[in-house]
Design an enzyme around this catalytic site. Structure first.
Site, PDB file in Angstrom:
ATOM      1  N   LYS A 156      -2.505  -6.809  -3.503  1.00 22.22           N
ATOM      2  CA  LYS A 156      -1.891  -7.860  -2.994  1.00 22.22           C
ATOM      3  C   LYS A 156      -2.409  -9.234  -3.742  1.00 22.22           C
ATOM      4  O   LYS A 156      -3.112  -9.248  -4.606  1.00 22.22           O
ATOM      5  CB  LYS A 156      -2.789  -8.136  -1.462  1.00 22.22           C
TER       6      LYS A 156
ATOM      7  N   ASP B 149     -16.403  -1.414   4.188  1.00 24.00           N
ATOM      8  CA  ASP B 149     -15.209  -0.607   3.825  1.00 24.00           C
ATOM      9  C   ASP B 149     -14.981  -0.550   2.218  1.00 24.00           C
ATOM     10  O   ASP B 149     -15.641  -1.025   1.392  1.00 24.00           O
ATOM     11  CB  ASP B 149     -14.046  -1.091   4.569  1.00 24.00           C
TER      12      ASP B 149
ATOM     13  N   ASP C  48     -13.005  -2.162   0.227  1.00 24.62           N
ATOM     14  CA  ASP C  48     -12.757  -3.486  -0.741  1.00 24.62           C
ATOM     15  C   ASP C  48     -14.081  -4.269  -0.202  1.00 24.62           C
ATOM     16  O   ASP C  48     -14.192  -5.409  -0.753  1.00 24.62           O
ATOM     17  CB  ASP C  48     -11.626  -3.858  -0.783  1.00 24.62           C
TER      18      ASP C  48
ATOM     19  N   ASP D 153     -14.713  -5.813   2.354  1.00 26.53           N
ATOM     20  CA  ASP D 153     -14.478  -7.091   3.281  1.00 26.53           C
ATOM     21  C   ASP D 153     -14.650  -6.826   5.036  1.00 26.53           C
ATOM     22  O   ASP D 153     -14.469  -7.691   5.455  1.00 26.53           O
ATOM     23  CB  ASP D 153     -12.968  -7.674   3.167  1.00 26.53           C
ATOM     24  N   ARG D 154     -15.120  -5.687   5.218  1.00 28.44           N
ATOM     25  CA  ARG D 154     -15.229  -5.375   6.469  1.00 28.44           C
ATOM     26  C   ARG D 154     -16.761  -4.876   6.728  1.00 28.44           C
ATOM     27  O   ARG D 154     -17.306  -4.519   5.910  1.00 28.44           O
ATOM     28  CB  ARG D 154     -14.277  -4.295   7.146  1.00 28.44           C
TER      29      ARG D 154
ATOM     30  N   SER E 192      -8.353  -0.925   0.646  1.00 30.34           N
ATOM     31  CA  SER E 192      -9.015  -1.083   1.669  1.00 30.34           C
ATOM     32  C   SER E 192      -9.695   0.336   2.158  1.00 30.34           C
ATOM     33  O   SER E 192     -10.267   1.081   1.371  1.00 30.34           O
ATOM     34  CB  SER E 192      -8.724  -1.940   2.959  1.00 30.34           C
ATOM     35  N   HIS E 193      -9.483   0.495   3.464  1.00 29.67           N
ATOM     36  CA  HIS E 193     -10.240   1.552   3.924  1.00 29.67           C
ATOM     37  C   HIS E 193      -9.574   2.755   3.819  1.00 29.67           C
ATOM     38  O   HIS E 193      -9.908   3.944   4.223  1.00 29.67           O
ATOM     39  CB  HIS E 193     -10.473   1.467   5.535  1.00 29.67           C
TER      40      HIS E 193
ATOM     41  N   ARG F 136       0.761  -1.129  -0.006  1.00 34.02           N
ATOM     42  CA  ARG F 136       0.109  -0.141   0.193  1.00 34.02           C
ATOM     43  C   ARG F 136       0.759   1.144  -0.107  1.00 34.02           C
ATOM     44  O   ARG F 136       1.899   1.368   0.931  1.00 34.02           O
ATOM     45  CB  ARG F 136      -1.002   0.026   1.334  1.00 34.02           C
TER      46      ARG F 136
ATOM     47  N   LYS G  72     -11.988 -11.889   4.702  1.00 37.55           N
ATOM     48  CA  LYS G  72     -13.462 -11.316   5.600  1.00 37.55           C
ATOM     49  C   LYS G  72     -14.378 -10.887   4.456  1.00 37.55           C
ATOM     50  O   LYS G  72     -14.207 -10.707   3.583  1.00 37.55           O
ATOM     51  CB  LYS G  72     -12.927 -10.411   6.571  1.00 37.55           C
TER      52      LYS G  72
ATOM     53  N   THR H 135      -2.705 -10.179  14.008  1.00 36.61           N
ATOM     54  CA  THR H 135      -3.649  -9.364  13.242  1.00 36.61           C
ATOM     55  C   THR H 135      -3.350  -9.707  11.559  1.00 36.61           C
ATOM     56  O   THR H 135      -2.286  -9.844  11.205  1.00 36.61           O
ATOM     57  CB  THR H 135      -3.305  -7.865  13.607  1.00 36.61           C
TER      58      THR H 135
ATOM     59  N   GLU I 117     -11.837 -10.183  13.528  1.00 36.32           N
ATOM     60  CA  GLU I 117     -10.985  -9.175  14.221  1.00 36.32           C
ATOM     61  C   GLU I 117     -11.503  -8.042  14.593  1.00 36.32           C
ATOM     62  O   GLU I 117     -12.886  -7.573  14.091  1.00 36.32           O
ATOM     63  CB  GLU I 117      -9.943  -8.799  12.930  1.00 36.32           C
ATOM     64  N   GLU I 118     -11.189  -7.517  15.641  1.00 36.21           N
ATOM     65  CA  GLU I 118     -11.764  -6.210  16.186  1.00 36.21           C
ATOM     66  C   GLU I 118     -12.034  -5.309  15.269  1.00 36.21           C
ATOM     67  O   GLU I 118     -12.568  -4.139  15.468  1.00 36.21           O
ATOM     68  CB  GLU I 118     -10.964  -5.729  17.486  1.00 36.21           C
ATOM     69  N   SER I 119     -11.097  -5.316  14.123  1.00 40.24           N
ATOM     70  CA  SER I 119     -11.222  -4.123  12.913  1.00 40.24           C
ATOM     71  C   SER I 119     -12.344  -4.165  12.223  1.00 40.24           C
ATOM     72  O   SER I 119     -12.660  -3.623  11.028  1.00 40.24           O
ATOM     73  CB  SER I 119      -9.846  -4.085  12.457  1.00 40.24           C
TER      74      SER I 119
END
Ligand code: VG1
Ligand code: CO
Length: 542
Positions: free
Chosen positions: A125, A276, A278, A280-281, A112-113, A21, A375, A343, A362-364
């Site tokens: 990736k 987010d 992409d 995934d969250r 991502s975010h 990134r 995810k 993580t 995950e906590e994120s």
């Protein structure tokens, strides 16, 4: 064959949790993207005869990057590349396509975010044939290759029409452009009871989904509005834009504040969610309530058997180390194992492939299952809706009954963003230097029981990952974790993860920041982070 001008994508730094990134303009430099892509192809033993999936979250430079990758894949002898129409694929949808089409892997273009645009961020990736992020063995090989690469292969050809579904040829390679949404929607239909969710929505249960101008827009609109019959307008910010509407597609109470304000208002929806960049969250909200991602994982694990795809229950649960231990309580009551990983989603892949776990989180705000190897934001939203449809109750009731059964893990993450890297590294190093002598010392009103750096022994392949975060355990059971982000592109981001358990018979309805006050003060006392960073408050609290 083109010689690479001197260019070191990773700037000598090993890659972080999710590929490469950097600033978009950095990616746009001559040979920059090419260096990463050729290094990746070389790291997997070349591309001759292989098949790949390629797609991204639609941010600025997505389409250009895809054209470059297609030419390079053809020049490297690939047989076929499957691309999402318009260059779009959410990360979980890309994972699904890799698995469904049994390709050798895929390249996912996203930061991502992180914000998008020519002056914002870009990323790439590599995912392997199980559909998941490449494990460290491969990311290390890519990193090594970037240091010694001298040339890359490409073709001089016209651009592929990414808008036209169907097959085209590029050199000797087939490019198959597919609808990015249909296969994914089909998979969701197999896992969840669309009939039950449809009935719930038809009964007036109001849902709002904020796609944050990013890739989930088309997925959420098709699934929620077209297939499940939610009213038009249920999905907001649903058209992906190259700069995400100049926003920050991070589904948390700061960046998705308008959505949070709406659910906290008197006439807000019954359920709301955001995803987010992409896809995934996820962030989950109910009328008047924000569900922490750690709690969401625990609730989903405890109720997942209500969804048709999971009626046989869970093989096990996995959570990243900084994620609260709420899921551990569920695992205990189900009599299954709860694994604790570093993580980053890549550590879940082996556990899923080996059949040891069914759900991960995950906590994120990343949650997912064995249906793909990433995810999956919309998956979590649909699972919540399926559970709500079965239980016929509110999000608040589900949370309260969960805490009454398992106790509540008060939890919060404090982020200090874009701080000076040297200050951040020194702060961490100073605690590491004292680790062995911390047990028994006082920090504000708490006493440290134990302190260490988290290391993970992968039970499947035996690999060991060290230095995955500083853990401070306090007497009485509270915990704080400190780690530096691996996904930022400016300075360093220090993440402080705070947790304290309250038993079922305790006070289950405190304000989390108040409940965590002793832990917050203990970390401040021990690290002097506010003096060192010159910040008197975190930039983001989740
Ligand atoms: C962050 C999150 C981590 C997540 C990673 C990638 O990493 O903390 O849990 O797996 O982003 O998510 P870091 O190193 O910045 O803490 V995503 O949605 O950017 O693919
Ligand atoms: Co993401």
């Amino acid at each position: 064959m083109i010689s690479v001008k001197s260019c070191d994508p990773f700037e000598g730094q090993k890659p972080g949790t999710s590929g490469l990134r950097k600033k978009t303009r950095v990616f746009m430099q001559p040979d920059y993207l090419e260096t990463f892509v050729q290094s990746t192809f070389d790291a997997i033993g070349g591309l001759a005869g292989k098949r790949l999936v390629v797609g991204g979250d639609g941010r600025y430079f997505n389409r250009d990057a895809i054209q470059t990758i297609l030419r390079m894949a053809a020049a490297n002898g690939a047989a076929e590349v499957i691309v999402g129409q318009g260059g779009l694929l959410s990360t979980p949808a890309a994972s699904n396509l890799i698995r469904k089409n049994k390709t050798d892997g895929g390249l996912i273009l996203s930061a991502s975010h992180n914000p998008g645009g020519i002056d914002a961020d870009f990323g790439i990736k590599y995912n392997i044939s199980n559909g998941g992020p490449a494990p460290e063995g491969i990311t290390d090989a890519i990193f090594e290759n970037t240091k010694s690469i001298r040339e890359y292969k490409t073709l001089t050809t016209a651009d592929i029409d990414l808008g036209a579904i169907g097959q085209q040829t590029l050199g000797d390679m087939t490019v198959t452009v597919v609808d990015p949404v249909v296969d994914y929607a089909q998979l969701m239909g197999q896992l969840f009871s669309f009939e039950k969710i449809k009935a719930l929505l038809a009964g007036g249960f109001a849902v709002r989904f904020d796609a944050m101008h990013a890739v989930t827009g088309p997925y959420a609109t098709y699934i929620l509005e077209d297939l499940l019959g939610a009213p038009k307008g249920t999905v907001i910010n649903g058209v992906p834009s190259e700069d995400f509407g100049k926003g920050h597609p991070d589904p948390n109470p700061i960046w998705a504040k308008p959505l949070v304000d709406e659910v906290m208002s008197d006439n807000g929806p019954d359920f709301a969610a955001a995803s987010d960049g992409d896809g995934d969250r996820n962030m989950i909200l109910g009328k008047g309530i924000y569900v922490t991602p750690s709690d969401s994982l625990a609730v989903l694990a405890a109720n997942i058997h209500l969804a048709p795809g999971y009626t046989s229950g869970l093989a096990g649960i996995a959570r990243s180390m900084p994620t609260s231990r709420a899921a551990d309580e569920v695992a205990k009551s189900l009599g299954v194992q709860c694994y604790e990983t570093p993580t980053g989603w890549k550590f879940f892949g082996n556990l899923l492939d080996d059949g040891r776990v069914t759900i991960c989180g995950e906590e994120s705000a990343g949650t997912g299952s064995d249906h793909v190897r990433e995810k999956d934001g919309l998956w979590a939203v649909l699972l919540w809706l399926n559970i709500l449809a079965e239980r016929q109750t509110s999000v608040t009731d589900i949370m309260n009954s969960h805490w009454q059964a398992f106790g509540r893990h008060y939890y919060s993450r404090h982020d200090y963003e874009a701080i000076d890297s040297e200050i951040a590294n020194t702060l961490m190093a100073d605690i590491v230097a004292q680790l062995d002598s911390l047990s028994g010392t006082k920090a504000a009103r708490l006493t440290i029981a134990d302190a260490n750096q988290f290391a993970y022994d992968d039970p499947v392949d035996g690999s060991i990952s060290r230095n995955q975060g500083l853990r401070l355990f306090f007497e009485g059971g509270a915990r704080a974790v400190l780690r530096l982000s691996g996904t930022g592109t400016e300075g360093a981001t220090l993440r402080v993860y705070l947790e304290r358990f309250e038993a079922p018979n305790g006070d289950l309805n405190m304000d989390p920041q108040a409940a965590l006050k002793d832990v917050i003060d203990a970390v401040a006392d021990l690290t002097q982070l506010q003096t060192r960073t010159g910040r008197n408050a975190p930039d983001v609290i989740t």
